[in-house]
Design an enzyme around this catalytic site. Sequence first.
Site, short mmCIF file in Angstrom:
data_model
loop_
_atom_site.label_atom_id
_atom_site.label_comp_id
_atom_site.label_asym_id
_atom_site.label_seq_id
_atom_site.Cartn_x
_atom_site.Cartn_y
_atom_site.Cartn_z
N ASN A 18 3.48 -8.41 -3.68
CA ASN A 18 2.39 -9.26 -4.16
C ASN A 18 3.02 -10.43 -4.90
OD1 ASN A 18 0.30 -7.66 -3.23
ND2 ASN A 18 0.00 -6.62 -5.17
N ARG B 2 0.04 -3.85 0.92
CA ARG B 2 1.48 -3.57 0.91
C ARG B 2 1.81 -2.19 1.48
NH1 ARG B 2 3.22 -4.03 -4.91
NH2 ARG B 2 1.16 -3.12 -5.13
#
Length: 88
Positions: free
Chosen positions: A36, A18
């Site tokens: 996520n 990320r």
Amino acid sequence: MPRRRMIVEGRVQGVCFRVECRREAQALGLAGWVRNRADGTVEAVFEGTAAQVEAMAAWMRHGPPQAEVDRVETVEERSEGLTGFAIR
């Protein structure tokens, strides 16, 4: 303006996916977000020019060095006019 939602499968959580995704998206000038998911995948939405979105899609197919991308699902969507890029 093109918008693309991508869901990435493989070893993509716990490998800075990320953070690196946000860094790459910001460098390309894209808007959107990355998060996520509970099933172990990473989901991201990108809005920008066709060239920007395609460059990000290419990056998502391999991710950061620690990641192991097995599969990427891609869906074209209608732009929402997002600004900035966030980790959710």
